[in-house]
Design a protein around this motif. Sequence first.
Motif, PDB file in Angstrom:
ATOM      1  N   TYR A 134     -59.764  26.095 -16.720  1.00 25.78           N
ATOM      2  CA  TYR A 134     -59.806  25.855 -18.235  1.00 25.78           C
ATOM      3  C   TYR A 134     -61.145  25.613 -18.554  1.00 25.78           C
ATOM      4  N   ALA A 135     -61.965  24.918 -17.872  1.00 22.46           N
ATOM      5  CA  ALA A 135     -63.370  24.796 -18.307  1.00 22.46           C
ATOM      6  C   ALA A 135     -64.082  25.965 -18.020  1.00 22.46           C
ATOM      7  N   LEU A 136     -63.938  26.415 -16.923  1.00 18.70           N
ATOM      8  CA  LEU A 136     -64.587  27.732 -16.477  1.00 18.70           C
ATOM      9  C   LEU A 136     -64.390  28.867 -17.438  1.00 18.70           C
ATOM     10  N   LEU A 191     -75.072  37.413 -19.295  1.00 18.61           N
ATOM     11  CA  LEU A 191     -73.765  37.262 -18.763  1.00 18.61           C
ATOM     12  C   LEU A 191     -73.034  38.724 -18.946  1.00 18.61           C
ATOM     13  N   HIS A 247     -60.369  22.877 -13.777  1.00 21.41           N
ATOM     14  CA  HIS A 247     -61.408  23.623 -13.334  1.00 21.41           C
ATOM     15  C   HIS A 247     -61.308  24.888 -14.090  1.00 21.41           C
ATOM     16  N   ILE A 266     -70.531  35.263 -25.587  1.00 26.09           N
ATOM     17  CA  ILE A 266     -71.099  35.425 -27.165  1.00 26.09           C
ATOM     18  C   ILE A 266     -72.308  34.671 -27.244  1.00 26.09           C
ATOM     19  N   MET A 267     -72.893  33.704 -26.729  1.00 22.56           N
ATOM     20  CA  MET A 267     -73.995  33.184 -26.711  1.00 22.56           C
ATOM     21  C   MET A 267     -75.272  34.011 -25.909  1.00 22.56           C
ATOM     22  N   ALA A 268     -75.143  34.394 -24.876  1.00 17.33           N
ATOM     23  CA  ALA A 268     -76.067  35.035 -24.051  1.00 17.33           C
ATOM     24  C   ALA A 268     -75.486  36.454 -23.504  1.00 17.33           C
ATOM     25  N   LEU A 278     -67.623  31.341 -23.897  1.00 19.12           N
ATOM     26  CA  LEU A 278     -68.787  30.671 -24.790  1.00 19.12           C
ATOM     27  C   LEU A 278     -70.054  31.497 -24.384  1.00 19.12           C
ATOM     28  N   HIS A 279     -70.344  31.495 -23.290  1.00 20.32           N
ATOM     29  CA  HIS A 279     -71.821  31.941 -22.736  1.00 20.32           C
ATOM     30  C   HIS A 279     -71.839  33.608 -22.915  1.00 20.32           C
ATOM     31  N   ASP A 285     -63.069  28.787 -20.483  1.00 18.39           N
ATOM     32  CA  ASP A 285     -64.041  28.465 -21.915  1.00 18.39           C
ATOM     33  C   ASP A 285     -65.524  28.522 -21.954  1.00 18.39           C
ATOM     34  N   GLY A 286     -65.991  28.273 -20.692  1.00 21.06           N
ATOM     35  CA  GLY A 286     -67.372  28.001 -20.652  1.00 21.06           C
ATOM     36  C   GLY A 286     -67.899  29.558 -20.434  1.00 21.06           C
ATOM     37  N   LEU A 287     -67.520  30.345 -19.864  1.00 20.13           N
ATOM     38  CA  LEU A 287     -67.827  31.801 -19.387  1.00 20.13           C
ATOM     39  C   LEU A 287     -67.416  32.559 -20.873  1.00 20.13           C
ATOM     40  N   TYR A 302     -64.651  29.449 -32.193  1.00 22.77           N
ATOM     41  CA  TYR A 302     -65.794  28.278 -31.815  1.00 22.77           C
ATOM     42  C   TYR A 302     -66.066  27.596 -33.156  1.00 22.77           C
TER      43      TYR A 302
END
Lengths: 194, 194
Positions: B160-162, B177, B158, B171-173, B168-169, B164-166, B107
């Motif tokens: 790929y976005a899912l 999660l 769908h 490591i962020m939260a 990212l989240h 990458d989003g998961l 990231y």
Amino acid sequence: MPKIVDHEKQKEKIAEAVWNVIHRDGLEHCTVRNVAKEAGLSAGSMRHYFPQQSELFIYSMRLVANRVKTRIESMTFNGTPAENVKQLLFQLMPLDEERKLEMEAWYAFTAKSLSDPELKPLRKEMNEGIYSACKSAVEMLVNTGAKPGIDVLKETEHLYALVDGLALHLIMAPERLTAEMIDSVLAGYLRSLE
Amino acid sequence: MPKIVDHEKQKEKIAEAVWNVIHRDGLEHCTVRNVAKEAGLSAGSMRHYFPQQSELFIYSMRLVANRVKTRIESMTFNGTPAENVKQLLFQLMPLDEERKLEMEAWYAFTAKSLSDPELKPLRKEMNEGIYSACKSAVEMLVNTGAKPGIDVLKETEHLYALVDGLALHLIMAPERLTAEMIDSVLAGYLRSLE
């Protein structure tokens, strides 16, 4: 109180200068000097508004969230629940130049918040804004009776990941990902809920 | 050819030092001096391996992609097509400390590649790796007859976005999660395909 308004306007102008410098040169070039130059201010008046660089970053970051919030609050909804939710999610997509700048700044701050002790406390806040928007969208589908039986927490995580992933890919690979494709992915997801 | 192996090992050691510095202090602190210190090398031998900072960054970035690729290639699949795809997608999730470091570096480089002219050419390559993995996963579902009628390009975007989003989240939260939730979201998505 015109003085207060001007004060806020000046701060927003500086925050927008931060976004422009991030877009052109990257977050590591957002020194007081470079941002002041971009905003057409002296380094002294910059320091009047933001004595510390971290305050400037936190303000710039929050302004992204506030702009998104304002956009959502000014929307009028008159479709089916699924159409309204899709319309709301579109506000989170960086489909024009203004929102692209905001989103690039958002990702630069996100990456920095992983290691920067002064931005770390902001991470929770940054996450909660869009997470809450996604949760409200899912709850809207449940409460209107459109999708009464769905697992709210699970679909919120799905939607939140989908929205952040699509937004990231839109700024990373705009030559591949189109607005039509985003529409089709979001519509397909909303249709699949049961 | 033991010399070549040592050479590669040394380069990997340096790239891992980059990930550690990114994790602890952020990408802007990845100077030749700091990375050399982290890797236990002199600045001179660092420059022998990576004469330019951009070469070091590009190598570190590619090593993340190669590690993911190696992990996927060493997997054995013996479930249903949907189970195999879910197992493959789990390899893309930063669920242990090693993969968390890699993902944080990923990231940081992603954010930097938006404005850094030397990392910009890498952006396409960075995107294509995971996009292709997602496309292969969707095609596997079509070709095995598990989900014959799905729109490959739409579901690839769908997924790929899912993914990458998961990631990212995660490591962020990480406090919100969990691995169980990710399992549930991915399983739900795969089930919903028709």
